[in-house]
Motif scaffolding. Structure first.
Motif, mmCIF file in Angstrom:
data_model
loop_
_atom_site.group_PDB
_atom_site.id
_atom_site.type_symbol
_atom_site.label_atom_id
_atom_site.label_comp_id
_atom_site.label_asym_id
_atom_site.label_seq_id
_atom_site.Cartn_x
_atom_site.Cartn_y
_atom_site.Cartn_z
ATOM 1 N N MET A 1 0.819 -1.212 0.000
ATOM 2 C CA MET A 1 0.000 0.000 0.000
ATOM 3 C C MET A 1 0.859 1.271 0.000
ATOM 4 S SD MET A 1 -3.072 0.424 -0.544
ATOM 5 C CE MET A 1 -4.043 -1.019 -0.158
ATOM 6 N N ARG B 1 1.561 2.117 -3.481
ATOM 7 C CA ARG B 1 0.401 2.703 -4.175
ATOM 8 C C ARG B 1 0.304 4.197 -3.862
ATOM 9 N NH1 ARG B 1 -2.144 4.645 -7.331
ATOM 10 N NH2 ARG B 1 -4.262 4.253 -8.041
ATOM 11 N N ASP C 1 1.200 12.833 -9.160
ATOM 12 C CA ASP C 1 0.693 14.158 -8.816
ATOM 13 C C ASP C 1 1.834 15.181 -8.830
ATOM 14 O OD1 ASP C 1 -1.324 15.861 -8.133
ATOM 15 O OD2 ASP C 1 -1.430 15.301 -6.032
ATOM 16 N N THR D 1 -7.839 17.841 1.014
ATOM 17 C CA THR D 1 -7.777 16.439 0.557
ATOM 18 C C THR D 1 -7.210 15.509 1.639
ATOM 19 O OG1 THR D 1 -5.692 16.997 -0.502
ATOM 20 C CG2 THR D 1 -7.604 16.878 -1.923
ATOM 21 N N VAL E 1 -9.261 6.633 5.019
ATOM 22 C CA VAL E 1 -9.120 5.318 4.359
ATOM 23 C C VAL E 1 -8.519 4.315 5.359
ATOM 24 C CG1 VAL E 1 -8.880 6.305 2.054
ATOM 25 C CG2 VAL E 1 -6.829 5.827 3.384
ATOM 26 N N PRO E 2 -8.795 3.032 5.172
ATOM 27 C CA PRO E 2 -8.314 2.049 6.166
ATOM 28 C C PRO E 2 -6.818 1.711 6.042
ATOM 29 C CG PRO E 2 -9.617 0.958 4.477
ATOM 30 C CD PRO E 2 -9.650 2.404 4.156
ATOM 31 N N ILE E 3 -6.005 2.742 6.031
ATOM 32 C CA ILE E 3 -4.550 2.576 5.952
ATOM 33 C C ILE E 3 -3.961 3.325 7.139
ATOM 34 C CG2 ILE E 3 -2.479 2.995 4.504
ATOM 35 C CD1 ILE E 3 -4.497 1.429 2.941
ATOM 36 N N LYS F 1 -13.285 0.731 6.899
ATOM 37 C CA LYS F 1 -13.641 -0.045 5.698
ATOM 38 C C LYS F 1 -15.127 0.094 5.381
ATOM 39 C CE LYS F 1 -10.016 -3.496 6.168
ATOM 40 N NZ LYS F 1 -9.707 -4.844 6.621
ATOM 41 N N PHE G 1 -16.995 8.973 3.656
ATOM 42 C CA PHE G 1 -16.996 10.278 4.328
ATOM 43 C C PHE G 1 -16.957 11.397 3.293
ATOM 44 C CE2 PHE G 1 -14.524 13.620 6.703
ATOM 45 C CZ PHE G 1 -15.486 13.896 7.668
ATOM 46 N N LEU H 1 -10.255 17.859 -3.937
ATOM 47 C CA LEU H 1 -9.860 16.725 -4.778
ATOM 48 C C LEU H 1 -8.483 17.025 -5.360
ATOM 49 C CD1 LEU H 1 -13.252 16.381 -6.661
ATOM 50 C CD2 LEU H 1 -12.372 14.729 -5.016
ATOM 51 N N TYR H 2 -7.808 15.982 -5.817
ATOM 52 C CA TYR H 2 -6.478 16.177 -6.397
ATOM 53 C C TYR H 2 -6.628 16.762 -7.803
ATOM 54 C CZ TYR H 2 -5.103 13.286 -2.488
ATOM 55 O OH TYR H 2 -4.918 12.795 -1.229
ATOM 56 N N GLU I 1 -8.405 8.333 -12.433
ATOM 57 C CA GLU I 1 -7.213 8.084 -11.603
ATOM 58 C C GLU I 1 -7.544 8.229 -10.118
ATOM 59 O OE1 GLU I 1 -3.622 9.580 -14.602
ATOM 60 O OE2 GLU I 1 -4.679 11.034 -13.368
ATOM 61 N N ASP J 1 -9.758 5.279 -8.952
ATOM 62 C CA ASP J 1 -8.912 4.071 -8.886
ATOM 63 C C ASP J 1 -8.035 4.090 -7.634
ATOM 64 O OD1 ASP J 1 -9.864 2.943 -11.159
ATOM 65 O OD2 ASP J 1 -8.209 3.565 -12.459
ATOM 66 N N TYR J 2 -7.477 5.259 -7.352
ATOM 67 C CA TYR J 2 -6.595 5.410 -6.187
ATOM 68 C C TYR J 2 -7.338 5.054 -4.904
ATOM 69 C CZ TYR J 2 -3.536 7.875 -2.813
ATOM 70 O OH TYR J 2 -2.727 8.210 -1.758
ATOM 71 N N TYR J 3 -8.527 5.639 -4.737
ATOM 72 C CA TYR J 3 -9.295 5.363 -3.513
ATOM 73 C C TYR J 3 -9.785 3.917 -3.469
ATOM 74 C CZ TYR J 3 -8.915 9.814 -1.271
ATOM 75 O OH TYR J 3 -8.402 10.892 -0.605
ATOM 76 N N ASP K 1 -8.161 1.382 -4.596
ATOM 77 C CA ASP K 1 -6.987 0.621 -4.135
ATOM 78 C C ASP K 1 -6.765 0.797 -2.631
ATOM 79 O OD1 ASP K 1 -6.506 -0.383 -6.619
ATOM 80 O OD2 ASP K 1 -5.002 1.108 -7.176
ATOM 81 N N LEU K 2 -6.925 2.040 -2.170
ATOM 82 C CA LEU K 2 -6.705 2.291 -0.740
ATOM 83 C C LEU K 2 -7.740 1.562 0.120
ATOM 84 C CD1 LEU K 2 -5.818 6.106 -0.605
ATOM 85 C CD2 LEU K 2 -4.252 4.188 -0.608
ATOM 86 N N TYR K 3 -8.939 1.395 -0.419
ATOM 87 C CA TYR K 3 -9.980 0.668 0.331
ATOM 88 C C TYR K 3 -9.897 -0.836 0.094
ATOM 89 C CZ TYR K 3 -12.468 4.780 2.074
ATOM 90 O OH TYR K 3 -12.791 5.919 2.750
ATOM 91 N N GLY K 4 -8.925 -1.241 -0.726
ATOM 92 C CA GLY K 4 -8.718 -2.664 -0.963
ATOM 93 C C GLY K 4 -9.796 -3.311 -1.823
ATOM 94 N N ARG L 1 -15.844 8.991 -5.375
ATOM 95 C CA ARG L 1 -14.744 8.673 -4.456
ATOM 96 C C ARG L 1 -15.288 8.123 -3.136
ATOM 97 N NH1 ARG L 1 -13.959 10.368 0.177
ATOM 98 N NH2 ARG L 1 -14.472 12.526 -0.276
#
Lengths: 396, 252
Positions: free
Chosen positions: A1, A4, A12, A216, A223-225, B88, B92, B99-100, B107, B110-112, B114-117, B159
């Protein structure tokens, strides 16, 4: 992670024009161009000064003799045009009005002094604020002096060796590599420290204060990290930017030397090539890496604490001076890497790099500097983590 | 389901904060002894004036802030002891969410994901559903910085929803948005309710609360002033106007 997060932050960051400018464009393009322009300008100044026709005015009874002697001087001392003046007042006025550049006044009793083997006091007049005039006067004066000496020794029937019982020759045992390391070795660490710091600066502010300011970070922290993974992912991008900026600066310097003829001297170029071995490059980056982590670890807590981009910038910019100023220590001769200096951050890396260029860095001191910097890097990461964990810092 | 029991949050004030607030107290109580439950398939509204403690409460529910004391259960998970596990299940969204700008909507989502698995197959399916539902096809590959406020709001919704959370927390989600853009959020809140999700949102706009919520909590200065269903609130009204009654409760 972590990877990632790193990948996203890198994407960015690489899309930020401001970061790209400090990380790639300035070190690779602008820096070599500025360096090259500086060298070329000073070279052309020197060349134009030596190629400049020097108008010399002479005042005095025996001026013909000196006129001939000056005209006989080798061309390597620069072209000249000689004219005579009636008195010193006229001569000074001509210098002030820039009609002539050098004025020579021969004493009225020159023939008498010569006959009596006395010292003849020649007076050179010039405008010392003009580039190269003093040097030319000194060169001409020295040539006239040696001609007069030879003439007098011949008249007295004395051989040169008779008045010079001793001859001292100084033989330098230091290798060219060592000499370069001592004389110019301070420049290299200064460059990579300055660019390493600047390279870290914008990403650190953007990835922490910027995220907080843009709103942001709040979302990212839901997030769960774990927070430390987010911190490390972001920190890696800051470190990469610093390393990349420093590498680009070194690359820019290399391009200047190799392709822009920065080191016109062939022997110097050969010495530089002999310094750039794989061991040297690996060792240099081994010293640079913990230093850049340390820079990132010092900047990140400030960036986390600051509420706005401006606030972060106003704190980190003076830190730049604080970090880069010690890097100038390498320019001073006589300061060496020892058991005291090896423990002072930044200074230790500068002195170690200098010795690395000279080829005189021992494994003991390399390990000391590397160990100290790694320890400081770990402490800086810890400090960043502590700040990142504070609720008051991460939420606006 | 969200269950909150005797929740407290106290902030330590810095010297500068004490000066700004003209107080000598070293701490400030943001939330005091707050208890409520948000049921699945219902919309719970946290209502209060500015500075009432709504954002602090929601940030504690989202595990951004650690409570000074009390208990929070998110879908049966203790959010204080096990915040990562609780996250999980949470989506929120705040009105001030950024936002970025240098990423594209694809993108970012996809990023979020991945972060949420979220696994790749689920991610692609969810993306397709959300992009279609929100009519985002035309600007998926444009940089977010170049999008309009309405488009950005849609990206924010994607997101928030990409991992299909069962609990959605909205902190003043329509603040600063025009009526048309705010409508996307209203639709989203209703759709979440229809899907049986637990929804909690904060607001200080009574009309918005009346439009959406099933259950209501009014807080002021960190303390609970009213807790019940919207029907209960309406039945206890002493005037014809919801806002007037809201003010009456707050000032009581």
């Amino acid at each position: 992670m972590i990877f990632r997060i790193f990948r996203k932050e890198l994407t960015d960051t690489l899309r930020d024009r401001r970061t790209l400018m400090t990380m790639l464009v300035i070190p690779i393009l602008v820096f070599p161009i500025i360096l090259n322009v500086f060298v070329e300008v000073s070279k052309s100044f020197e060349e134009s000064a030596s190629a400049k026709v020097m108008n010399i005015g002479i005042v005095g009874d025996n001026h013909d003799k000196y006129k001939i002697q000056l005209e006989q001087l080798p061309r390597t001392l620069g072209p000249k045009k000689i004219s005579t003046f009636k008195d010193s007042l006229q001569l000074r006025k001509a210098i002030e009005s820039k009609k002539i550049q050098l004025g020579l006044i021969i004493p009225g009793d020159e023939s008498l002094l010569r006959d009596q083997d006395q010292t003849i006091d020649l007076k050179w007049y010039l405008d010392a604020s003009e580039v190269g005039h003093s040097q030319r006067a000194q060169a001409y004066g020295a040539s006239l002096q040696s001609m007069a000496e030879a003439e007098r020794l011949q008249k007295l029937g004395i051989k040169q060796e008779q008045i010079n019982p001793l001859k001292n020759s100084i033989i330098n045992c230091a290798s060219d590599k060592k000499m370069i390391g001592q004389l110019a070795g301070g420049f290299l660490p200064y460059i990579f420290i300055a660019f390493g710091f600047i390279g870290c600066m914008y990403p650190a502010i953007d990835l922490f204060t910027g995220e907080k300011e843009r709103g942001t970070l709040e979302t990212l922290l839901t997030v769960p990290i774990s927070h430390w993974k987010i911190l490390i992912g972001k920190m890696l991008v800051v470190v990469c930017s610093g390393m990349l900026a420093a590498t680009c600066a070194l690359l820019g310097l290399f391009i200047s030397i190799e392709f822009l003829d920065l080191a016109a001297n062939k022997e110097l170029l050969e010495v530089i090539h002999s310094v750039l071995t794989p061991t040297f490059i690996i060792s240099m980056f081994a010293l640079l890496f913990p230093l850049v982590i340390f820079f990132a670890g010092v900047m990140i807590p400030v960036a986390i604490y600051a509420k706005t981009f401006k606030e972060a910038q106003s704190i980190i910019t003076p830190m730049n001076i604080l970090m880069v100023l010690p890097a100038m220590i390498g320019f001073f001769p006589g300061i060496e890497l020892n058991l005291n200096t090896a423990f002072i951050p930044v200074i230790n890396v500068v002195l170690a790099t200098k010795e690395l260029i000279s080829g005189s860095l021992s494994w003991f001191y390399f390990s000391c500097v590397f160990g100290v910097m790694c320890l400081l890097a770990i402490l800086a990461i810890g400090l960043s983590y502590k700040q990142f964990g504070k609720e008051t810092n991460i939420l606006s | 389901m969200i269950s909150v029991q005797q929740l407290n949050k106290t902030f330590t004030l810095s010297k500068q904060q004490r000066k700004e607030l003209h107080t000598k107290d070293k701490t400030a109580v943001a939330v005091q002894d707050l208890s409520f439950t948000c049921q699945s398939g219902r919309i719970f509204s946290l209502l209060g004036p500015n500075g009432a403690g709504k954002t602090t409460t929601l940030r504690m529910l989202a595990t951004l802030l650690k409570p000074s004391s009390g208990d929070i259960q998110i879908e049966g998970i203790n959010a204080i002891d096990n915040p990562q596990e609780a996250r999980k299940n949470i989506g929120f969204l705040t009105g001030s969410t950024g936002l970025y700008a240098r990423l594209t909507p694809v993108e970012l989502v996809d990023y979020y994901a991945d972060l949420y698995g979220v696994d790749k197959i689920t991610r692609e399916r969810r993306k397709e559903e959300l992009f279609h539902l929100l009519h985002m096809e035309d600007f998926l590959n444009k940089r977010i910085g170049k999008l309009s406020t309405g488009m950005k709001q849609k990206v924010s919704i994607c997101r928030t929803m990409i991992h299909d959370p069962s609990v959605i927390i909205f902190d003043e989600p329509t603040s600063g948005l025009d009526v048309i853009t705010a409508e996307n959020i209203i639709k989203l809140i209703r759709s979440c309710k229809d899907q049986g999700k637990t929804v909690i949102f904060s607001s200080h706009i009574m009309s918005e609360v009346d439009l959406l919520c099933d259950d209501l909590a009014i807080i002021h200065q960190g303390k609970l002033k009213f807790l019940g269903t919207m029907q209960d609130f309406k039945s206890q009204m002493q005037s014809d106007n919801l806002t007037e009654d809201f003010i009456r409760i707050v000032q009581a």
